[in-house]
Design an enzyme around this catalytic site. Sequence first.
Site, mmCIF file in Angstrom:
data_model
loop_
_atom_site.group_PDB
_atom_site.id
_atom_site.type_symbol
_atom_site.label_atom_id
_atom_site.label_comp_id
_atom_site.label_asym_id
_atom_site.label_seq_id
_atom_site.Cartn_x
_atom_site.Cartn_y
_atom_site.Cartn_z
ATOM 1 N N SER A 56 0.921 -1.027 -0.094
ATOM 2 C CA SER A 56 0.166 -0.060 -0.171
ATOM 3 C C SER A 56 0.986 1.357 -0.206
ATOM 4 C CB SER A 56 -0.750 0.241 1.222
ATOM 5 O OG SER A 56 -0.212 0.271 2.439
ATOM 6 N N LYS A 57 0.297 2.405 0.099
ATOM 7 C CA LYS A 57 0.838 3.676 -0.167
ATOM 8 C C LYS A 57 2.154 3.730 1.259
ATOM 9 C CE LYS A 57 -2.520 6.330 -2.382
ATOM 10 N NZ LYS A 57 -3.937 6.393 -2.012
ATOM 11 N N ARG A 58 1.640 3.188 2.208
ATOM 12 C CA ARG A 58 2.407 3.060 3.325
ATOM 13 C C ARG A 58 4.027 2.503 2.984
ATOM 14 N NH1 ARG A 58 1.930 -0.581 7.094
ATOM 15 N NH2 ARG A 58 0.548 -1.553 5.908
ATOM 16 N N HIS A 59 4.042 1.746 1.840
ATOM 17 C CA HIS A 59 5.415 0.885 1.766
ATOM 18 C C HIS A 59 6.187 1.970 0.708
ATOM 19 C CE1 HIS A 59 2.943 -2.281 3.037
ATOM 20 N NE2 HIS A 59 3.882 -2.673 3.466
ATOM 21 N N GLY A 60 5.381 2.810 -0.093
ATOM 22 C CA GLY A 60 6.156 3.772 -0.859
ATOM 23 C C GLY A 60 5.027 3.804 -2.392
#
Length: 494
Positions: free
Chosen positions: A257-261
């Site tokens: 998800s966006k949390r990872h990049g």
Amino acid sequence: MDIRVRYAPSPTGLQHIGSVRTALFNYLYAKSKGGTFILRQEDTDRTRFKDEYVQNLYDTFRWLGFYWDEGPDVGGSTGPYIQSERFDLYRSYAHKLVDSGHAYYCFCQDKRADDDVASGTEEESDAPAAFGYPRTCRSIDPKDAHARVQAGHSHVIRLKIPTEGVTVVNDQLLGRIEWKNADVNPDPVLLKSDGFPTYHLANVVDDHLMGITHVMRAQEWIPSAPLHLIMYAAFGWEPPVLCHLPMVLGQDGHKLSKRHGSTAVDEFRKKGYLPEALINYVAMLGCSYEDGRDLYSLEDLCRLFDMKHINKAPAVFDYVKLEWFNGQYIRMKNDSELAALVTPFLADAGLVSTTPSASESAIVLSAMALVRERLKYLSDAPEALAFLFAEPAVPPAADMIPKKLDAARTVTCLQACSQLLHTVDVHSHEEAEAAFRSKADELGCKLGDLLMPLRMAVTGTKVSPPLFESIAVLGVNKAFPRIERAIAVLKESV
Ligand code: GLU
């Protein structure tokens, strides 16, 4: 058998890396078998539909450089595979199921009757059975139900899910999955009260009518599989082979998800990834090819893709590895290819015009040798090459003075550099380095301490592409005034 596969995105969001993996695997499978790859826009969810998502879908394909064999024409006119253009068709199929006793009219004024359908996104798959519809209208006599419909009562059409028994999903990858019918979302809506189909109905009808032989899609869709198989059986149709692809996780084991990049394809493009790198990397997310190779062109992949080599285990998305791939593909470009790729980034940074002049293009072209080995992303180019297009601000004196020298000695070094640059050929890197090395010996300083202030003066930064090559591309005549200005700043600081 003629292989026919499809990529069936719902334009309810931007294309992300997981969707590209689904599209790519389908494409590669079709190409490896001489089959057909279809694009179908599943735009049944009108509340979350946006034109910009459709545009983004087409832009993504255009950027990646692989296309569908059948489907919408991106040139402007639309093709046959846009579900919102086929609503009448789905309606007629829903009524066929009512007529054959496999579906029924439901008059519950429950708002959820219209909402309890999978919205057609990978994120929101089917609601668990516990939240399903209590089958209230299933027991209404069909004649009565028909009369109420004739009388204009608002209604939806629901599929009858058997209350007993099991539905077996034979997934090509995951094997046999037995699904108790009691655990399948009870009696999902096929046709909403506004006459619009749900994802389930349109998806199954289209897969059948389009002759889809294999459905490869994300694992989030597994809960829909028994429901779809029940619908195939109700229609009396042969279902396609199902293959649910492994999940894509971040390094921490959670769904990517966006949390990872970055996850949106657009972000990768804007950062300066090459489509070849993304394709190569994504093709390996949960699939292997020949031993011992990392780099595969799209043509290689089309030849070598084999469904047997898809892993069951989730794939972990590794941004560092992707970065490595990007570097590899950047290095494979020749000067003019790389210049064409880098120019929009330079234009965005205001270093060259949007339509570069001949002289700007010539500088960009000659600068490619400076950065080819160093760029991680195309977006690194403006910072590395800014000194070629505009005079950098003169750095503060303190930044130009090497630790072991003082301002006066730094001035001496810069003066010596300036003199040497009048005689030495900067195009010959070794000759220039030898001359500067012996000058450093003569001045009693290290080569690094001689070159650091020169680099700062000419490029405005401590880290630049190789110095002599940089000066050669800049033109030695442009270097002299920069050195003079640096000397003046140093002198003022004494
Ligand atoms: N429209 C669905 C999606 O957005 C397609 C799922 C499927 O491939 O059946 O992913």
